[in-house]
Design a protein around this motif. Sequence first.
Motif, PDB file in Angstrom:
ATOM      1  N   ILE A  23       0.942  -1.210   0.299  1.00 25.21           N
ATOM      2  CA  ILE A  23       0.196  -0.069  -0.094  1.00 25.21           C
ATOM      3  C   ILE A  23       0.611   0.972   0.098  1.00 25.21           C
ATOM      4  CG2 ILE A  23      -1.748   1.500   1.201  1.00 25.21           C
ATOM      5  CD1 ILE A  23      -2.808  -1.427   2.579  1.00 25.21           C
ATOM      6  N   ALA A  24       1.076   2.277  -1.106  1.00 24.71           N
ATOM      7  CA  ALA A  24       1.188   3.521  -0.770  1.00 24.71           C
ATOM      8  C   ALA A  24      -0.223   4.750  -0.907  1.00 24.71           C
ATOM      9  CB  ALA A  24       1.889   3.473  -2.380  1.00 24.71           C
ATOM     10  N   TRP A  25       0.214   5.182   0.059  1.00 27.63           N
ATOM     11  CA  TRP A  25      -0.049   6.830   0.445  1.00 27.63           C
ATOM     12  C   TRP A  25       0.197   8.034   0.175  1.00 27.63           C
ATOM     13  CZ3 TRP A  25      -1.602   9.420   5.257  1.00 27.63           C
ATOM     14  CH2 TRP A  25      -0.358   9.460   5.901  1.00 27.63           C
ATOM     15  N   VAL A  52      -5.597   5.038   7.741  1.00 26.38           N
ATOM     16  CA  VAL A  52      -5.140   4.074   6.838  1.00 26.38           C
ATOM     17  C   VAL A  52      -6.107   2.776   6.946  1.00 26.38           C
ATOM     18  CG1 VAL A  52      -3.840   3.462   4.341  1.00 26.38           C
ATOM     19  CG2 VAL A  52      -4.181   5.675   5.119  1.00 26.38           C
ATOM     20  N   MET A  53      -4.595   2.279   7.677  1.00 32.12           N
ATOM     21  CA  MET A  53      -4.071   0.594   8.006  1.00 32.12           C
ATOM     22  C   MET A  53      -5.553   0.052   8.204  1.00 32.12           C
ATOM     23  SD  MET A  53      -0.756   0.330  10.044  1.00 32.12           S
ATOM     24  CE  MET A  53      -0.852  -1.142   9.788  1.00 32.12           C
ATOM     25  N   ASP A  54      -6.551   0.836   8.939  1.00 37.98           N
ATOM     26  CA  ASP A  54      -8.014   0.461   9.823  1.00 37.98           C
ATOM     27  C   ASP A  54      -8.782   0.496   8.484  1.00 37.98           C
ATOM     28  OD1 ASP A  54      -6.767   1.114  12.403  1.00 37.98           O
ATOM     29  OD2 ASP A  54      -7.656   3.070  12.958  1.00 37.98           O
ATOM     30  N   VAL A  55      -9.072   1.459   7.411  1.00 39.55           N
ATOM     31  CA  VAL A  55      -9.809   1.535   6.855  1.00 39.55           C
ATOM     32  C   VAL A  55      -9.649  -0.169   5.624  1.00 39.55           C
ATOM     33  CG1 VAL A  55     -10.753   2.779   4.229  1.00 39.55           C
ATOM     34  CG2 VAL A  55     -10.470   4.066   6.827  1.00 39.55           C
ATOM     35  N   LEU A  56      -8.625   0.077   5.541  1.00 36.09           N
ATOM     36  CA  LEU A  56      -7.719  -0.867   4.643  1.00 36.09           C
ATOM     37  C   LEU A  56      -7.733  -2.050   4.912  1.00 36.09           C
ATOM     38  CD1 LEU A  56      -5.363   0.717   2.063  1.00 36.09           C
ATOM     39  CD2 LEU A  56      -8.109   0.218   1.853  1.00 36.09           C
ATOM     40  N   GLY A  57      -7.570  -2.247   6.416  1.00 31.87           N
ATOM     41  CA  GLY A  57      -7.749  -3.892   6.964  1.00 31.87           C
ATOM     42  C   GLY A  57      -7.048  -4.447   7.315  1.00 31.87           C
ATOM     43  N   VAL A  58      -6.395  -3.524   6.984  1.00 30.95           N
ATOM     44  CA  VAL A  58      -4.766  -4.601   7.996  1.00 30.95           C
ATOM     45  C   VAL A  58      -4.325  -4.241   9.036  1.00 30.95           C
ATOM     46  CG1 VAL A  58      -2.053  -3.499   7.312  1.00 30.95           C
ATOM     47  CG2 VAL A  58      -3.704  -3.204   5.448  1.00 30.95           C
ATOM     48  N   GLU A  59      -3.976  -5.319   9.745  1.00 28.52           N
ATOM     49  CA  GLU A  59      -4.237  -4.735  11.424  1.00 28.52           C
ATOM     50  C   GLU A  59      -2.327  -4.468  11.892  1.00 28.52           C
ATOM     51  OE1 GLU A  59      -4.382  -8.202  15.321  1.00 28.52           O
ATOM     52  OE2 GLU A  59      -5.160  -8.640  12.752  1.00 28.52           O
ATOM     53  N   ARG A  60      -1.711  -5.740  11.060  1.00 26.78           N
ATOM     54  CA  ARG A  60      -0.005  -4.616  11.234  1.00 26.78           C
ATOM     55  C   ARG A  60       1.004  -4.857  10.049  1.00 26.78           C
ATOM     56  NH1 ARG A  60       1.691  -5.579  16.300  1.00 26.78           N
ATOM     57  NH2 ARG A  60       4.026  -6.610  15.378  1.00 26.78           N
ATOM     58  N   ALA A  61       1.776  -3.808   9.413  1.00 29.38           N
ATOM     59  CA  ALA A  61       2.633  -3.592   8.944  1.00 29.38           C
ATOM     60  C   ALA A  61       4.328  -3.279   8.959  1.00 29.38           C
ATOM     61  CB  ALA A  61       2.008  -2.933   7.966  1.00 29.38           C
ATOM     62  N   VAL A  62       4.958  -3.698   7.889  1.00 28.21           N
ATOM     63  CA  VAL A  62       6.095  -3.173   7.708  1.00 28.21           C
ATOM     64  C   VAL A  62       6.138  -2.070   7.310  1.00 28.21           C
ATOM     65  CG1 VAL A  62       8.331  -3.179   6.862  1.00 28.21           C
ATOM     66  CG2 VAL A  62       7.356  -5.617   8.058  1.00 28.21           C
ATOM     67  N   LEU A  63       6.242  -0.703   7.452  1.00 30.35           N
ATOM     68  CA  LEU A  63       6.656   1.005   7.253  1.00 30.35           C
ATOM     69  C   LEU A  63       7.865   0.699   6.521  1.00 30.35           C
ATOM     70  CD1 LEU A  63       4.836   2.434  10.095  1.00 30.35           C
ATOM     71  CD2 LEU A  63       3.762   1.140   8.423  1.00 30.35           C
ATOM     72  N   VAL A  64       7.731   1.455   5.425  1.00 31.86           N
ATOM     73  CA  VAL A  64       8.762   1.711   4.628  1.00 31.86           C
ATOM     74  C   VAL A  64       8.665   3.503   4.029  1.00 31.86           C
ATOM     75  CG1 VAL A  64       9.883   1.801   2.028  1.00 31.86           C
ATOM     76  CG2 VAL A  64       8.649  -0.281   3.574  1.00 31.86           C
ATOM     77  N   GLY A  65       9.581   3.818   4.680  1.00 29.90           N
ATOM     78  CA  GLY A  65       9.858   5.861   4.985  1.00 29.90           C
ATOM     79  C   GLY A  65      10.744   6.387   4.342  1.00 29.90           C
ATOM     80  N   PHE A  66      10.531   7.242   3.174  1.00 30.11           N
ATOM     81  CA  PHE A  66      11.379   7.213   2.695  1.00 30.11           C
ATOM     82  C   PHE A  66      11.600   8.863   3.052  1.00 30.11           C
ATOM     83  CE2 PHE A  66      12.681   9.891  -1.838  1.00 30.11           C
ATOM     84  CZ  PHE A  66      13.943  10.260  -1.388  1.00 30.11           C
ATOM     85  N   SER A  67      13.297   9.435   3.828  1.00 28.47           N
ATOM     86  CA  SER A  67      13.081  11.003   3.778  1.00 28.47           C
ATOM     87  C   SER A  67      12.068  10.950   5.126  1.00 28.47           C
ATOM     88  CB  SER A  67      12.971  11.681   2.638  1.00 28.47           C
ATOM     89  OG  SER A  67      13.486  12.710   2.817  1.00 28.47           O
ATOM     90  N   TYR A  68      10.883  12.582   4.753  1.00 24.84           N
ATOM     91  CA  TYR A  68      10.233  13.048   5.057  1.00 24.84           C
ATOM     92  C   TYR A  68       9.608  11.991   6.127  1.00 24.84           C
ATOM     93  CZ  TYR A  68       6.716  16.087   7.414  1.00 24.84           C
ATOM     94  OH  TYR A  68       6.211  16.386   8.955  1.00 24.84           O
ATOM     95  N   GLY A  69       8.777  10.990   5.141  1.00 25.69           N
ATOM     96  CA  GLY A  69       7.893   9.760   5.593  1.00 25.69           C
ATOM     97  C   GLY A  69       8.756   9.115   6.248  1.00 25.69           C
ATOM     98  N   GLY A  70      10.036   9.141   6.414  1.00 26.42           N
ATOM     99  CA  GLY A  70      10.299   8.213   7.919  1.00 26.42           C
ATOM    100  C   GLY A  70      10.165   8.769   8.622  1.00 26.42           C
ATOM    101  N   ALA A  71      10.438  10.414   8.908  1.00 20.90           N
ATOM    102  CA  ALA A  71      10.135  10.442  10.287  1.00 20.90           C
ATOM    103  C   ALA A  71       8.213   9.864  10.751  1.00 20.90           C
ATOM    104  CB  ALA A  71      10.047  12.062  10.600  1.00 20.90           C
ATOM    105  N   VAL A  72       7.841  10.090   9.689  1.00 24.34           N
ATOM    106  CA  VAL A  72       6.115   9.650   9.743  1.00 24.34           C
ATOM    107  C   VAL A  72       6.091   8.119  10.510  1.00 24.34           C
ATOM    108  CG1 VAL A  72       4.193   9.453   8.968  1.00 24.34           C
ATOM    109  CG2 VAL A  72       5.463  11.301   8.463  1.00 24.34           C
TER     110      VAL A  72
END
Length: 251
Positions: A23-25, A52-72
């Motif tokens: 999933i990309a957002w 976003v995870m709630d709406v898409l039914g994702v209980e747990r995920a590996v989060l990949v963050g690039f640059s500013y997205g990594g801070a999120v």
Amino acid sequence: AFGALQDFDATLMAPLSERYRCIAWDRPGHGYSERGEGPVDLEEQARRLVRVMDVLGVERAVLVGFSYGGAVALRAALDAPERVNGLVLLNSPSHPWKEPVELHYRLPAWPVVGPILSACVLTPFATLRERNGVERAFAPDAVPEAFAASPIGLALRPGSLRANAEDLRNLKAELRAQVPRYPELRVPAWCVVSEGDLVVSPTLHVPALAREVGGELQVVRLADAGHQVPYTHTGLVLRMIEGVLREVGGG
């Protein structure tokens, strides 16, 4: 910052999607996402990511963050660790830096004239700086042909410029407030650091994060690489993400 989900679509999504749910957002105000009313700080962006995870039914995920997205992604792992299997941080900021925030990020916050400056001054200014900014983000690597798929035009709209300016204007203070919480981090994290990065310091953020986190953190350093590793070192990033997914047992 200045990116959108199409950057992931052009680099990582297709090969990963063959084996995993991906999933990309668009962060608020970026790409085709609305900014919304009120403050949109790291806490709020992390909250929306979990939503976003709630709406898409994702209980747990590996989060990949690039640059500013990594801070999120870091903030989401701190605020909702039960939803995060692991982190992959690609040239991501984690700590406040010494240099002052650049003027063109502060201008849109000026009362009354800020929105006018965003539309009449900052958009042409950003358009003129686009080429140099792109080259700086890739240096010392060349800008690859695949970058033509990047939605840079979306980032040059007045609304997106204001969103970027707000994000980057406030990031230093938000990271300063977040730093004391890093010992709470318990999810496994993997970091890519480019030694030639001219955007996010390779000597400040991840080295400090490695000293402070309470959980496991692994670092991969790339010599002679620039900031934009999803485009320039796609294969390495893919191998790291797949390795993390295998290690944590899912996607």
